[in-house]
Every structure is written in structure tokens, then in C-alpha cells.
Design a protein around this motif. Structure first.
Motif, PDB file in Angstrom:
ATOM      1  N   LEU A  90      86.700  18.463  45.654  1.00  0.00           N
ATOM      2  CA  LEU A  90      87.635  18.605  46.770  1.00  0.00           C
ATOM      3  C   LEU A  90      87.023  19.396  47.930  1.00  0.00           C
ATOM      4  N   ALA A  91      86.081  20.285  47.614  1.00  0.00           N
ATOM      5  CA  ALA A  91      85.448  21.087  48.659  1.00  0.00           C
ATOM      6  C   ALA A  91      84.499  20.270  49.531  1.00  0.00           C
ATOM      7  N   LEU A  92      84.019  19.146  49.026  1.00  0.00           N
ATOM      8  CA  LEU A  92      83.016  18.388  49.786  1.00  0.00           C
ATOM      9  C   LEU A  92      83.434  16.977  50.177  1.00  0.00           C
ATOM     10  N   THR A  93      84.516  16.459  49.593  1.00  0.00           N
ATOM     11  CA  THR A  93      84.822  15.037  49.779  1.00  0.00           C
ATOM     12  C   THR A  93      85.051  14.648  51.234  1.00  0.00           C
ATOM     13  N   ASP A  94      85.622  15.540  52.035  1.00  0.00           N
ATOM     14  CA  ASP A  94      85.880  15.199  53.440  1.00  0.00           C
ATOM     15  C   ASP A  94      84.593  15.012  54.237  1.00  0.00           C
ATOM     16  N   LYS A  95      83.477  15.480  53.691  1.00  0.00           N
ATOM     17  CA  LYS A  95      82.208  15.384  54.406  1.00  0.00           C
ATOM     18  C   LYS A  95      81.337  14.222  53.916  1.00  0.00           C
ATOM     19  N   VAL A  96      81.812  13.522  52.906  1.00  0.00           N
ATOM     20  CA  VAL A  96      81.007  12.456  52.294  1.00  0.00           C
ATOM     21  C   VAL A  96      81.160  11.144  53.065  1.00  0.00           C
ATOM     22  N   SER A  97      80.050  10.461  53.257  1.00  0.00           N
ATOM     23  CA  SER A  97      80.072   9.139  53.882  1.00  0.00           C
ATOM     24  C   SER A  97      80.355   8.109  52.789  1.00  0.00           C
ATOM     25  N   TRP A  98      81.637   7.866  52.546  1.00  0.00           N
ATOM     26  CA  TRP A  98      82.020   6.983  51.452  1.00  0.00           C
ATOM     27  C   TRP A  98      81.738   5.515  51.758  1.00  0.00           C
ATOM     28  N   ALA A  99      81.637   5.164  53.006  1.00  0.00           N
ATOM     29  CA  ALA A  99      81.358   3.779  53.395  1.00  0.00           C
ATOM     30  C   ALA A  99      80.674   3.790  54.753  1.00  0.00           C
ATOM     31  N   THR A 100      80.205   2.639  55.183  1.00  0.00           N
ATOM     32  CA  THR A 100      79.506   2.561  56.468  1.00  0.00           C
ATOM     33  C   THR A 100      80.472   2.549  57.636  1.00  0.00           C
ATOM     34  N   ILE A 113      73.869  20.521  46.844  1.00  0.00           N
ATOM     35  CA  ILE A 113      75.200  19.910  46.902  1.00  0.00           C
ATOM     36  C   ILE A 113      75.380  19.129  48.195  1.00  0.00           C
ATOM     37  N   GLU A 114      74.691  19.554  49.258  1.00  0.00           N
ATOM     38  CA  GLU A 114      74.811  18.841  50.522  1.00  0.00           C
ATOM     39  C   GLU A 114      74.301  17.404  50.422  1.00  0.00           C
ATOM     40  N   THR A 115      73.453  17.155  49.404  1.00  0.00           N
ATOM     41  CA  THR A 115      72.947  15.796  49.203  1.00  0.00           C
ATOM     42  C   THR A 115      74.080  14.813  48.984  1.00  0.00           C
ATOM     43  N   ALA A 116      75.184  15.310  48.424  1.00  0.00           N
ATOM     44  CA  ALA A 116      76.320  14.446  48.123  1.00  0.00           C
ATOM     45  C   ALA A 116      76.930  13.837  49.367  1.00  0.00           C
ATOM     46  N   TYR A 117      76.736  14.468  50.523  1.00  0.00           N
ATOM     47  CA  TYR A 117      77.347  13.944  51.739  1.00  0.00           C
ATOM     48  C   TYR A 117      76.859  12.530  52.046  1.00  0.00           C
ATOM     49  N   ASP A 118      75.599  12.249  51.728  1.00  0.00           N
ATOM     50  CA  ASP A 118      75.023  10.944  52.000  1.00  0.00           C
ATOM     51  C   ASP A 118      74.808  10.119  50.731  1.00  0.00           C
ATOM     52  N   ARG A 119      75.197  10.682  49.582  1.00  0.00           N
ATOM     53  CA  ARG A 119      75.064   9.957  48.314  1.00  0.00           C
ATOM     54  C   ARG A 119      76.428   9.929  47.625  1.00  0.00           C
ATOM     55  N   PRO A 120      77.282   8.986  47.973  1.00  0.00           N
ATOM     56  CA  PRO A 120      78.649   8.975  47.441  1.00  0.00           C
ATOM     57  C   PRO A 120      78.722   8.892  45.923  1.00  0.00           C
ATOM     58  N   LEU A 121      77.746   8.235  45.292  1.00  0.00           N
ATOM     59  CA  LEU A 121      77.783   8.175  43.833  1.00  0.00           C
ATOM     60  C   LEU A 121      77.584   9.556  43.222  1.00  0.00           C
ATOM     61  N   TYR A 122      76.761  10.366  43.855  1.00  0.00           N
ATOM     62  CA  TYR A 122      76.544  11.734  43.407  1.00  0.00           C
ATOM     63  C   TYR A 122      77.836  12.532  43.552  1.00  0.00           C
ATOM     64  N   ALA A 123      78.498  12.382  44.691  1.00  0.00           N
ATOM     65  CA  ALA A 123      79.758  13.093  44.912  1.00  0.00           C
ATOM     66  C   ALA A 123      80.837  12.626  43.929  1.00  0.00           C
ATOM     67  N   GLN A 124      80.904  11.305  43.720  1.00  0.00           N
ATOM     68  CA  GLN A 124      81.909  10.772  42.813  1.00  0.00           C
ATOM     69  C   GLN A 124      81.682  11.248  41.376  1.00  0.00           C
ATOM     70  N   GLY A 125      80.430  11.539  41.044  1.00  0.00           N
ATOM     71  CA  GLY A 125      80.129  12.035  39.705  1.00  0.00           C
ATOM     72  C   GLY A 125      80.870  13.310  39.367  1.00  0.00           C
ATOM     73  N   LEU A 126      81.113  14.147  40.381  1.00  0.00           N
ATOM     74  CA  LEU A 126      81.883  15.375  40.147  1.00  0.00           C
ATOM     75  C   LEU A 126      83.301  15.035  39.714  1.00  0.00           C
ATOM     76  N   LEU A 127      83.895  14.034  40.367  1.00  0.00           N
ATOM     77  CA  LEU A 127      85.243  13.612  40.006  1.00  0.00           C
ATOM     78  C   LEU A 127      85.270  12.970  38.630  1.00  0.00           C
ATOM     79  N   LEU A 128      84.281  12.144  38.338  1.00  0.00           N
ATOM     80  CA  LEU A 128      84.246  11.455  37.046  1.00  0.00           C
ATOM     81  C   LEU A 128      84.094  12.434  35.885  1.00  0.00           C
ATOM     82  N   ASN A 129      83.525  13.597  36.149  1.00  0.00           N
ATOM     83  CA  ASN A 129      83.461  14.627  35.113  1.00  0.00           C
ATOM     84  C   ASN A 129      84.855  15.033  34.654  1.00  0.00           C
TER      85      ASN A 129
END
Length: 589
Positions: free
Chosen positions: A110-120, A33-49
Motif C-alpha cells: 500500500l505504501a508504494l502502489t500509487d507510484k507503480v506503473s501498472w500499465a502503459t 524497493i523503488e525498483t517496484a515502481y517500474d516492475r509491476p510484477l515485483y510490486a504485485q509479489g508483495l500483495l501475493l504474499n
């Protein structure tokens, strides 16, 4: 054998990959799950579910479980429960698994979004994070509403209970044996999530044209127009917005204020009216009603909704996707190469008034003629229901539903024929061609929320709170809304709608009219079953049809409805009751 397969694979693929690697995924292919921090599309996939699980992503046609429709599809789950097979094991209205799964994905997000690099850049990341958290809170509130609608109810203690409130992501080691929260606590959780969504989301996703239009909180971060549009612009039009969240709040409050739930929570009719009133005000008030809103599924409206755009009628919808003909293939009558699945009832036909506004039962004033039952009727009748003698399809084929019809469109002719004397017309594109020699599909729109639902929610709640012509803190009344809805439909337009004016000072008669208008305007969109239950009304009225033979019209019972009084509330799934000792079942199940 395993060795042979491995050798063959190596030979054929000229690969040095081991046999173990072929049959067991390598560890590096399973993302932490920590991979999502640097892969925003992976993190966003949780929301899109969450989006993929919205129950109104497609038509359920659960009207078959009510007095509005039957089906010629004998294995239909809604038909089964309507005829006495509804149990805590067999429950097509179940939202426990779907909505709880959606909430689990949302909580994970919601548990991980604050740690995600959504943009540069940090400031753009802040905006992306705000927006997607707002979406998540709005979606969580929506799924809580669906859980309450399907599973809230009174337990053996007599208390009105909701569902477990889960706000944290649950892992394998978590304790899943939760107690149900009260209905009141569940509603307050919906309101809390809606407030968070409102605080974080824009009213709509539209591009701004200058830096000065950037909201103050982002101007303080030196955000410019281009970056703001990148996050909150037109590209995200079909996502959750502040306006949509406010409509969900109104929808939930209407349920909570209704007779079946009102004794178990603090939401009042005035609350429900004010929540809906806010959405209406932001759409221009009564004058903002879309003149073509009742025909949102027809060509002109559908064609206008491209690139994520909506008409003023549609608040939120599913992407229209590719042109298709599946809906018509299911619902067109046999002569148009359809399966005629959903058959409107005589009960529903009788609910449409005459064009002069009077109910058909008011013989003295309505002018209803039993020998010409479809003449001079509310125009919505022939827009929504295919009656005998009407034309349909690209070639304007005349549909004959009589007993002695020369075609398979006739009553009970073959397994795809109507069982009631009527076929569905609403939601269908008449420019779809199912002829195997020249098949063509068309775009369709499936709304998740329509403004008409909000107008009718306001009318119902305002009438209960302040009477037919009272306005409370709003600038319009229940009467004003119903007048506008009926005028749009073409009812009472030539005579000033005397029936509506006759009852405008009678709260009880206005209540029945509002409920009937809701039945007509929202038919076949999945509302009738829930409305009957929240009103504590009778679910057991038999579904009726009409037999036409030699110009004689005979009404007959098509299918009985078998419900017990305790079915006013739905069950908790039996499998969950077996697994978790802290879950109390609703009475009777």
C-alpha cells in the motif's frame, strides 16, 4: 581453501568471475524497493504474499482439539493442547507471526502502489491500482480477523483487548513496541478496511459484453470494455472481491456479537445478521441455496469449478491445482491404503438427528434404535462419517470397524486404525485410488469461504436479534434459513420437519438447533473450536467412541479434554511478551 575452490571454479566454468563475486551476491542483484515502481510484477509479489498466508488455504483439522474428533497421529499438535499441553509457547492456533507478516507485506504494498506503473496507459494504471488496493484492504481486514480470533482477550485490567493496529510499513528503524488496541478499535479497523475494499472492488470478476456496462467512475475516464475486462475480468476470479469482503465483514461481526466478545465492542446481533443478510440477498436469498452445497467436495461440484469458476456454494477458494491423493492417503482407512488420521467421535455422531428431524435423544418421537444406530439417520451422517458396515473407495470396499474385525480397519487394531470406531468421509474423493498398483489422484476444492457459513451466521444472529421467525430489515428469518438447510440435507422432508416447527417460537431451543446445524454442516472445516469458545461453552467434554462386539454397541471415553477457564481466549506469544514491554498478556497465560 577458499583460493583453491575459487581456482577450481574458474577452471571448471572457464569464467573470469572473481571469488568474491561467487560467494557474495553482487549489489545489483539486490533490488531496491523503488525498483517496484517500474516492475509491476515485483510490486504485485508483495500483495501475493498476503494470499499465500491466508490461514484457510489448507485444512487444519483442529477439530482434534474439540469433542468432534481425535487422531491416531500421536505427535499431533492439536491433540497435545487438547490433553493439557497448551501454553503461550506451544500454541498451534498462533496467528501472531503469520498474520502480522501478511499485514507487513500488505502495508509495504500500500505504501508504494500509487507510484507503480501498472500499465502503459494512465487510465488502465488507475484501474489496476484501484483493484489491487481493494484486494489489499480486504486481505488486511481478513488477517486482522484471524489475529483477533486467536489472540484477543481480557488482560489483568479486565478490559477486552485486541491487537496492535499497524497501518504503516515497518522498517528496521521502526519502534515495534506497540500497545494492544482495544477489541472495539480493532473491529472498527476491520470495518474501515472492508469499506475501502467495497469501494474499490467489483462484486465479482466477470467479463462485461459492452462499453455501456463499464462502471460510471471509469466511463468518466473513457475506459472501454476491453480495457475494463483486462483489469476486472475473469482472469482474476480467485482474487479478493467486494462480495468476499462483505462475507469477511459478516464473519467478523458474528464473532464480535458472540457472548465471549459482546461486552467489549459495539457490534450487535442485528449488525451481524444484516451483514450476512446482504451477502445472502445478493445470492438470491433463501432460494439461492445450492442444492449440492453440502457436498461441495464431490466430483460433480469440483468438476464444475474449473478456470476459476465457483458453484453458488463457494464464495472464495484456493486454486484446485493438480490432481492429488494426499488428503485420501491421510484419511482413508487402512484397507484402502490410508492412514486413518482423523477419527470422528461418538459425540459428533450423536449430534446428527434422525431423518424425521427429531434428535436421537427424543426416544418417543425419533424412532432411534440403539441396536441399529445408523439406520434412518440424517443423510449427512453417512456422507460425512464412515460408520461400521459402510462402503468406501473406488471398489466400494466394506469397512469393518468392530473390535474383532478381520481387517486393520477395526478399533485400535494397528497404529493407523480408528480410535473411535469411525473414519472421516467428508472432504474425501471416493474416486481416488491409493492401491500402489494403480494409484490415481483427483482434483480437490479447498474453500476459504462458503455460503453455508454465511447462511448459518445469519440464522444465529437473526435468532438472537429478532427471534426464530423475526426478519428485522431482511425478507427471511432464522427459521427460513434452517428449514432450507435441513431440507437440502434430506431431514424432515417426508413429514414436514415437525421438530423444527415445534421449536420455531422458542428462541432458546432454536439457538441450540442452529448451533447444532452449524456443528454438522461445517464439521472438519475448522469451525468447532472457535465456536465453542465464542459461545462460552464447555471445551472439556471428553471425546467418546463406540466399541462394537457381537452386535453389542458400547460407548466409551477415548480421550479427555483438559482446558482451563482462562483458555476461553488464546495467548499472546510468550516470546513477544518478553521482547515488548507495552504488550499485555491475556489473563491466565
Amino acid at each position: 581453501m577458499k583460493k583453491i575452490i575459487c581456482i577450481f571454479s574458474i577452471a571448471s566454468a572457464l569464467s573470469l568471475t572473481s571469488c568474491e563475486d561467487m560467494f557474495e551476491p553482487a549489489i545489483e542483484n539486490i533490488l531496491d524497493i523503488e525498483t517496484a515502481y517500474d516492475r509491476p510484477l515485483y510490486a504485485q509479489g508483495l500483495l501475493l504474499n498476503g494470499y499465500t498466508r491466508v490461514p484457510t488455504n489448507s485444512w487444519s483439522f483442529n477439530d482434534v482439539a474439540t469433542d468432534d474428533a481425535v487422531t491416531n497421529e500421536r505427535a499431533n499438535d492439536y491433540q497435545k493442547i487438547a490433553t493439557g499441553q497448551w501454553t503461550a509457547i506451544n500454541n498451534p492456533f498462533d496467528q501472531w507471526r503469520n498474520s502480522k507478516s501478511a499485514i507487513q507485506y500488505i502495508n509495504n504494498f500500500l505504501a508504494l502502489t500509487d507510484k507503480v506503473s501498472w500499465a502503459t496507459t494512465a487510465h488502465v494504471t488507475t484501474m489496476f491500482n484501484d483493484r489491487m488496493k481493494g484486494e489489499a484492504y480486504g486481505l488486511r481486514a481478513l488477517f486482522m480477523f484471524h489475529l483477533l480470533q486467536s489472540h484477543a482477550g481480557k488482560t489483568s485490567s479486565g478490559e477486552l483487548m485486541g491487537v496492535p493496529i499497524i497501518l504503516e510499513y515497518e522498517e528496521l528503524s521502526s519502534d515495534f513496541n506497540h500497545k494492544r488496541a482495544t477489541f472495539e478499535a480493532s473491529m472498527q479497523q476491520i470495518y474501515a478496511d472492508i469499506q475501502k475494499a467495497e469501494d474499490l472492488l467489483p462484486l465479482d470478476y466477470e467479463d462485461i459484453s459492452s462499453d455501456s456496462q463499464v462502471p460510471a467512475k471509469y466511463q468518466a475516464l473513457a475506459i472501454k470494455m476491453d480495457d475494463y475486462n483486462r483489469v476486472f475480468g475473469t482472469h482474476f476470479r480467485l482474487r479478493m472481491t467486494k462480495r468476499i469482503a462483505q462475507a469477511i465483514k459478516a464473519k467478523a461481526a458474528l464473532m464480535a456479537a458472540s457472548p465471549a466478545f459482546s461486552s467489549g465492542n459495539s457490534t450487535t446481533w442485528a449488525d451481524a445478521a444484516n451483514y450476512a443478510g446482504l451477502v445472502i440477498q445478493q445470492k438470491g436469498g433463501v432460494s439461492g441455496i445450492d442444492p449440492q452445497g453440502a457436498l461441495f467436495y464431490q466430483q460433480n461440484s469440483v468438476n464444475a469449478m474449473n478456470e476459476g469458476r465457483n458453484t453458488s456454494e463457494v464464495l472464495w477458494r484456493v486454486d484446485r491445482g493438480d490432481p492429488s491423493s494426499n488428503l485420501e492417503a491421510d484419511q482413508f482407512p487402512p484397507t484402502l491404503f490410508g492412514r486413518g488420521r482423523i477419527n470422528p467421535t461418538q459425540n459428533l455422531v450423536d449430534a446428527f438427528p434422525m431423518a424425521n428431524g427429531y434428535p436421537v435423544t427424543d426416544i418417543a418421537n425419533s424412532g432411534f434404535n440403539p441396536q441399529s444406530p445408523y439406520d434412518n439417520r440424517d443423510p449427512r451422517l453417512k456422507n460425512y462419517i464412515l460408520v461400521n458396515g459402510a462402503t468406501s473407495g473406488v471398489n466400494n470396499t466394506a469397512i469393518n470397524t468392530t473390535v474383532n474385525s478381520p481387517t486393520n480397519d477395526g478399533l485400535n487394531k494397528v497404529e493407523t486404525s480408528t480410535r473411535t470406531g469411525y473414519y472421516l468421509r467428508k472432504l474425501l474423493r471416493q474416486d481416488v485410488n491409493l492401491n500402489p498398483s494403480s494409484t490415481s489422484g483427483q482434483y480437490h476444492i479447498t474453500p476459504r469461504l462458503r455460503m453455508t457459513e454465511i447462511y448459518l451466521a445469519y440464522a444465529e444472529a437473526a435468532n438472537e436479534a429478532w427471534g426464530p421467525t423475526g426478519t428485522g430489515t431482511q425478507s427471511f428469518s432464522a427459521y427460513d434459513i434452517i428449514k432450507a438447510i435441513r431440507t437440502r440435507a434430506g431431514v424432515g422432508t417426508t413429514n414436514g420437519d415437525p421438530y423444527l416447527n415445534q421449536i420455531k417460537n422458542n428462541k432458546e431451543l432454536m439457538r441450540e438447533l442452529i448451533r447444532n446445524e452449524r456443528r454438522l454442516e461445517l464439521c472438519f472445516e475448522g469451525f468447532r473450536f472457535w465456536d465453542i469458545r465464542r459461545w462460552n461453552k464447555n471445551l472439556t467434554e471428553a471425546a467418546r467412541g463406540i466399541s462394537i462386539q457381537n452386535n453389542t454397541y458400547t460407548i466409551f471415553n477415548v480421550e479427555n479434554r483438559v482446558y482451563e477457564p482462562y483458555m476461553q481466549y488464546g495467548p499472546i506469544p510468550y516470546s513477544e511478551i518478553l521482547k515488548y514491554s507495552n504488550l499485555d498478556q491475556n489473563m491466565g497465560w
